[in-house]
Design an enzyme around this catalytic site. Structure first.
Site, PDB file in Angstrom:
ATOM      1  N   TYR A 171       0.890  -1.232   0.184  1.00  0.00           N
ATOM      2  CA  TYR A 171       0.049  -0.019   0.076  1.00  0.00           C
ATOM      3  C   TYR A 171       0.765   1.323   0.266  1.00  0.00           C
ATOM      4  CZ  TYR A 171      -3.407   3.401   1.338  1.00  0.00           C
ATOM      5  OH  TYR A 171      -4.136   4.553   1.417  1.00  0.00           O
ATOM      6  N   GLU A 206       8.583   6.895  21.760  1.00  0.00           N
ATOM      7  CA  GLU A 206       7.687   5.775  22.331  1.00  0.00           C
ATOM      8  C   GLU A 206       7.220   4.724  20.983  1.00  0.00           C
ATOM      9  OE1 GLU A 206       3.486   8.153  21.957  1.00  0.00           O
ATOM     10  OE2 GLU A 206       4.878   8.479  23.734  1.00  0.00           O
ATOM     11  N   LYS A 215       5.408   2.736  18.262  1.00  0.00           N
ATOM     12  CA  LYS A 215       4.243   3.057  17.405  1.00  0.00           C
ATOM     13  C   LYS A 215       3.274   1.921  17.507  1.00  0.00           C
ATOM     14  CE  LYS A 215       2.753   4.696  12.949  1.00  0.00           C
ATOM     15  NZ  LYS A 215       1.761   3.862  12.614  1.00  0.00           N
ATOM     16  N   ASP A 237       0.707  -0.880  16.964  1.00  0.00           N
ATOM     17  CA  ASP A 237       0.023  -1.326  15.604  1.00  0.00           C
ATOM     18  C   ASP A 237      -1.389  -1.609  15.869  1.00  0.00           C
ATOM     19  OD1 ASP A 237      -0.270  -1.581  13.045  1.00  0.00           O
ATOM     20  OD2 ASP A 237       0.853  -3.574  12.826  1.00  0.00           O
ATOM     21  N   GLU A 262      -4.127   4.547  21.023  1.00  0.00           N
ATOM     22  CA  GLU A 262      -4.182   3.428  20.018  1.00  0.00           C
ATOM     23  C   GLU A 262      -4.891   2.317  20.856  1.00  0.00           C
ATOM     24  OE1 GLU A 262      -3.080   4.304  17.246  1.00  0.00           O
ATOM     25  OE2 GLU A 262      -2.642   2.378  15.983  1.00  0.00           O
ATOM     26  N   TYR A 317      -1.425   8.405  23.735  1.00  0.00           N
ATOM     27  CA  TYR A 317      -0.362   9.058  23.237  1.00  0.00           C
ATOM     28  C   TYR A 317      -0.515  10.770  22.937  1.00  0.00           C
ATOM     29  CZ  TYR A 317      -2.159   7.779  18.756  1.00  0.00           C
ATOM     30  OH  TYR A 317      -3.016   7.494  17.786  1.00  0.00           O
ATOM     31  N   LYS A 324       8.822  12.661  18.756  1.00  0.00           N
ATOM     32  CA  LYS A 324       8.067  13.818  18.668  1.00  0.00           C
ATOM     33  C   LYS A 324       9.065  14.801  19.660  1.00  0.00           C
ATOM     34  CE  LYS A 324       3.896  11.166  19.411  1.00  0.00           C
ATOM     35  NZ  LYS A 324       2.810  10.699  20.218  1.00  0.00           N
ATOM     36  N   LYS A 362      10.016   3.637  10.974  1.00  0.00           N
ATOM     37  CA  LYS A 362       9.392   2.351  10.702  1.00  0.00           C
ATOM     38  C   LYS A 362      10.142   1.240  10.882  1.00  0.00           C
ATOM     39  CE  LYS A 362       5.428   1.947   8.882  1.00  0.00           C
ATOM     40  NZ  LYS A 362       4.092   2.260   8.488  1.00  0.00           N
ATOM     41  N   CYS A 396       1.709 -41.512   1.495  1.00  0.00           N
ATOM     42  CA  CYS A 396       2.865 -40.863   2.066  1.00  0.00           C
ATOM     43  C   CYS A 396       3.560 -40.531   1.081  1.00  0.00           C
ATOM     44  CB  CYS A 396       3.349 -41.688   3.167  1.00  0.00           C
ATOM     45  SG  CYS A 396       4.940 -41.187   3.905  1.00  0.00           S
ATOM     46  N   CYS A 400       7.094 -42.641   1.925  1.00  0.00           N
ATOM     47  CA  CYS A 400       6.898 -44.404   1.868  1.00  0.00           C
ATOM     48  C   CYS A 400       5.928 -44.966   1.602  1.00  0.00           C
ATOM     49  CB  CYS A 400       7.016 -44.730   3.420  1.00  0.00           C
ATOM     50  SG  CYS A 400       5.713 -44.488   4.670  1.00  0.00           S
ATOM     51  N   CYS A 410       0.671 -40.347   8.283  1.00  0.00           N
ATOM     52  CA  CYS A 410       1.230 -41.683   7.373  1.00  0.00           C
ATOM     53  C   CYS A 410       1.110 -42.713   8.358  1.00  0.00           C
ATOM     54  CB  CYS A 410       2.786 -41.070   7.086  1.00  0.00           C
ATOM     55  SG  CYS A 410       3.465 -42.832   6.688  1.00  0.00           S
ATOM     56  N   CYS A 419       8.332 -45.986   7.778  1.00  0.00           N
ATOM     57  CA  CYS A 419       8.568 -44.577   7.042  1.00  0.00           C
ATOM     58  C   CYS A 419       9.820 -43.943   7.180  1.00  0.00           C
ATOM     59  CB  CYS A 419       7.499 -43.555   7.280  1.00  0.00           C
ATOM     60  SG  CYS A 419       7.614 -41.994   6.430  1.00  0.00           S
TER      61      CYS A 419
HETATM   62  S1  IVH Z   1       1.052  10.312  17.627  1.00  0.00           S
HETATM   63  C1  IVH Z   1      -0.185  14.046  15.409  1.00  0.00           C
HETATM   64  N1  IVH Z   1       1.993   8.331  18.525  1.00  0.00           N
HETATM   65  O1  IVH Z   1       0.196   5.887  14.196  1.00  0.00           O
HETATM   66  C2  IVH Z   1       0.249  12.787  15.758  1.00  0.00           C
HETATM   67  N2  IVH Z   1       0.686   7.950  17.006  1.00  0.00           N
HETATM   68  O2  IVH Z   1       0.822   7.018  11.399  1.00  0.00           O
HETATM   69  C3  IVH Z   1      -0.654  11.883  15.809  1.00  0.00           C
HETATM   70  N3  IVH Z   1       0.185   5.512  16.216  1.00  0.00           N
HETATM   71  O3  IVH Z   1      -2.817   7.776  13.405  1.00  0.00           O
HETATM   72  C4  IVH Z   1       0.271  10.536  16.043  1.00  0.00           C
HETATM   73  N4  IVH Z   1       1.328   4.839  17.876  1.00  0.00           N
HETATM   74  O4  IVH Z   1      -3.072   5.924  14.974  1.00  0.00           O
HETATM   75  C5  IVH Z   1       1.442   8.601  17.861  1.00  0.00           C
HETATM   76  N5  IVH Z   1       2.977   6.247  20.152  1.00  0.00           N
HETATM   77  C6  IVH Z   1       2.211   7.184  18.971  1.00  0.00           C
HETATM   78  C7  IVH Z   1       1.304   6.121  18.121  1.00  0.00           C
HETATM   79  C8  IVH Z   1       0.876   6.577  17.033  1.00  0.00           C
HETATM   80  C9  IVH Z   1       0.530   4.404  17.009  1.00  0.00           C
HETATM   81  C10 IVH Z   1      -0.524   5.582  15.305  1.00  0.00           C
HETATM   82  C11 IVH Z   1      -1.620   6.727  15.235  1.00  0.00           C
HETATM   83  C12 IVH Z   1      -1.792   7.570  14.137  1.00  0.00           C
HETATM   84  C13 IVH Z   1      -0.768   6.812  13.067  1.00  0.00           C
HETATM   85  C14 IVH Z   1       0.173   7.618  12.204  1.00  0.00           C
END
Ligand code: IVH
Length: 673
Positions: free
Chosen positions: A38, A115, A117, A119, A175, A227, A292, A316, A410, A413, A428, A434
């Site tokens: 994507y 911190e 990210k 999922d 999240e 977050y 951040k 990432k 199988c 054998c 088997c 075997c």
């Molecule tokens: S900050 C303005 N912190 O990642 C900043 N986002 O790709 C807002 N996400 O929409 C996001 N962990 O769903 C922030 N520690 C984290 C995060 C986080 C996961 C997700 C969130 C956001 C997406 C952005």
């Protein structure tokens, strides 16, 4: 400047594809392609549009964050839009980000809040005077769905904030995700009930949150980590982002236990590498690190670009899912005769590791995925586990793709195959006739946790069986230096070493020996339990099912496997021969240094220990006669809590279970020495 027709066509095709995949991802929680695919499509479109800005239209997928909400839920408008993040795909891009920030702010060094990210999916919580009044999905960033009822079912989301000085209005963002364990259990249950498994924890979390019946959501193991904040009314904010997160923590909201404040880009990279190394051990999935700018004034100075803040970036991790082509499906025979389909793939790099095989588990799985040679498939590799095929991309199926043929004999054998009623595996019936099963049982016998025969690796075992030098484990001890030296990749010296290792392995423990025999479903723990209860080989061989069932951890199926194994004359003969060749152990010796100092005590281990893995800690406790379980109950005596212990601590506190930190645990072990 005129734009080539080819470029225009490509732009249109990319937009059409992205619209389609947006709908599948955001509206139906059922993506067909991987995130990385994507992202590639989106990046290609972004680059084309950047080169030809006159082609940009308001409805281009590059101009929006996600798809529009489902109609079933009420709409919520986000007064402050919920943004997305720019990505850094590698260290260079992160270094570039830091450089831009320093230049814009005209400073030497920037302090970042770091911190994981998470999922999952972004959610906004609205608290009025500390009471949760509304929760919404991100939707397209401006309009989301009202999912208040569903969010209320998540136990870590407080319905009422803690503390006395609560603001009139506070919007929290975070999240929602599904921990790995809960995801696996949910999928197992769903498949058992004939439902469609979720491709990954994020889809499962999304699917669970968008249930119209919140009773369904309540049964899903969801969690939320916060977050950030949105609307705050007249609240005056502290100076740093990290202070806000600490404050959220004090209000009883769940924030990341991994959060840290780092100085400069080098520390950002160190933090990234540390978490990348621990990624598989975390109880939830993360797909990168978010950095951040920690100073809120600096954040304000930096501002926003289109849909993302300039002051933050997501560095990432390599994707754990990639797309490739399924070339063919082979069938492998395991130690107990189970036939496992293996996918042969066009080699693809998944998370930095080349993958060309993936397991398909069993025939049901092939049917469930409806996967056929020639298909494009999504391959997933997480941690040390064998790569798996998570789904088939039907829109890319070539014409005339044929179903996988189910084997009737199988493949090694040619014995008959049987499928026990109600079970997905086919087996088997060749047994030790075997050669595939003989190879696998020898590999099991020689393994580190079993007889621990150094130097007897898989390739060597294959040769020994193929040349018919060894038929059963007992034959191993009859091998000569000459025989071994004649094998491929072996010389005189390695042959002598192997004979030495074989002799050394004869001095063993009864528990290892029982495990090495490879009785179905008798793992290390069961072997240990058998020895602890019955003490001698004779007693174990002679025990009937009634006696066996009375042993902790032994149920009727395992009991039947054990009696069935020893009823077979050829198995008893092999045991006899092994003993004759000099195998021995100390009588009544459950494991090498088993004591009963902790007999009757039940332990649970949680969090990360710094001096050993949880498994090693478990092993040490078992050796002292303790019982180690995975969840806390009123029967638990001690909780051993490492770093980031999670919710078990709370449960232990509630139930009055003693909590030992790592130092206290080490002291306990020392005392027992
Ligand atoms: S900050 C303005 N912190 O990642 C900043 N986002 O790709 C807002 N996400 O929409 C996001 N962990 O769903 C922030 N520690 C984290 C995060 C986080 C996961 C997700 C969130 C956001 C997406 C952005």
């Amino acid at each position: 400047m005129t734009i080539p027709k080819k470029t225009i066509n490509r732009i249109h095709s990319l937009r059409k594809q992205l619209h389609y995949h947006n709908l599948r991802y955001y509206t139906h929680d059922d993506p067909e392609i991987t995130d990385s695919e994507y992202d590639r499509l989106l990046r290609e479109l972004q680059e084309l549009e950047a080169a030809h800005p006159q082609t940009i239209t308001a409805d281009s997928p590059t101009q929006r964050v996600g798809a529009s909400p489902l109609k079933a839920f009420g709409e919520v408008r986000h007064t402050i839009p919920m943004l997305s993040l720019a990505n850094a795909m590698n260290a260079e891009e992160l270094i570039g980000f830091d450089k831009r920030i320093r230049e814009k702010l005209a400073v030497e060094h920037v302090t970042y809040a770091a911190e994981p990210k998470m999922d999952g999916l972004a959610v906004s919580l609205l608290y009025e005077k500390g009471i949760l009044v509304r929760a919404a999905t991100r939707g397209d960033g401006v309009t989301g769905e009202d999912i208040t009822q569903n969010i209320r079912t998540i136990k870590t989301v407080p319905l009422q904030l803690a503390g006395s000085k609560l603001p009139d209005l506070l919007e929290i963002r975070g999240e929602v995700f599904m921990p790995k364990k809960g995801f696996e259990q949910l999928n197992k249950r769903t498949i058992k009930e004939g439902g469609k498994a979720f491709a990954n924890p994020r889809n499962a979390a999304a699917g669970s949150l968008r249930q119209l019946d919140s009773a369904v959501t309540a049964r899903r193991p969801l969690d939320m980590i916060c977050y950030g904040i949105g609307e705050t009314g007249k609240l005056s904010l502290p100076q740093h982002y990290s202070d806000i997160i600490d404050w959220l923590d004090s209000l009883g909201l769940h924030v990341s236990p991994e959060r840290a404040v780092v100085e400069g880009v080098q520390q950002c990279l160190d933090y990234y590498n540390d978490l990348a190394a621990r990624r598989d051990k975390l109880p939830y999935e993360i797909d990168g690190i978010v950095f951040k700018v920690n100073d809120l004034e600096q954040q304000q100075q930096l501002g926003f670009v289109s849909r993302a803040p300039r002051w933050a970036i997501a560095h990432k991790f390599p994707a754990q899912e990639e797309m490739t082509i399924l070339r063919d499906v082979d069938f492998q025979v395991g130690r107990t005769g189970a036939i496992t389909p293996v996918a042969r793939l066009e080699a693809v790099s998944v998370g930095g590791v080349m993958v060309s095989n993936a397991t398909l588990h069993n025939l049901d799985e092939i049917r469930r995925l409806d996967v056929r040679p020639g298909d494009t498939v999504i391959v997933r590799r997480a941690g040390d586990v064998i790569p798996q095929i998570v789904s088939t991309v039907f829109s890319r199926r070539p014409k005339g793709a044929r179903r996988v043929k189910t084997p009737t004999k199988c493949p090694v054998c040619h014995s008959e195959l049987i499928q026990a009623e109600g079970q997905a595996v086919i087996r088997c019936t060749g047994g030790l006739f075997c050669s595939a099963q003989r190879k696998e049982s020898l590999k099991h016998y020689a393994a580190r946790k079993a007889m621990d025969i150094e130097g007897l690796g898989d390739k060597l075992i294959d040769q020994l069986i193929d040349k018919d030098l060894v038929h059963s484990p007992a034959d191993l001890y009859k091998l000569t230096v000459e025989q071994l030296a004649s094998l491929e990749r072996m010389g005189e010296k390695s042959a002598v070493n192997l004979i030495d290792a074989l002799n050394k392995s004869k001095q063993t423990s009864l528990q290892r020996f029982i495990y090495a025999l490879g009785i179905r479903e008798v793992g290390e723990a069961t072997a240990r339990a058998l020895v602890q209860s019955l003490h001698t080989l004779e007693a174990i061989m002679g025990a009937d099912e009634e006696v066996l069932i009375s042993i902790p951890d032994v149920g009727p199926v395992v009991a039947a496997n054990i009696t069935g194994f020893f009823r077979q004359k050829h198995n008893r003969d092999i045991v006899k021969e092994l003993i004759k060749s000099g195998l021995s152990w100390k009588q009544d010796d459950a494991s090498e240094s088993q004591t009963d100092a902790l007999q009757g005590q039940t332990f649970v281990i949680t969090g990360t220990l710094s001096t050993m893995s949880r498994n090693e800690a478990k092993e040490l406790l078992l050796q002292q006669g303790a019982k180690v379980t995975s969840s806390i109950s009123s029967k638990t005596n001690y909780l051993i809590a490492g770093e980031n212990p999670g919710s078990k601590i709370d449960k232990a506190t509630d139930l009055g279970v003693s909590i030992l930190d790592e130092t206290a645990f080490m002291q306990l072990l020392d005392k027992l020495k």
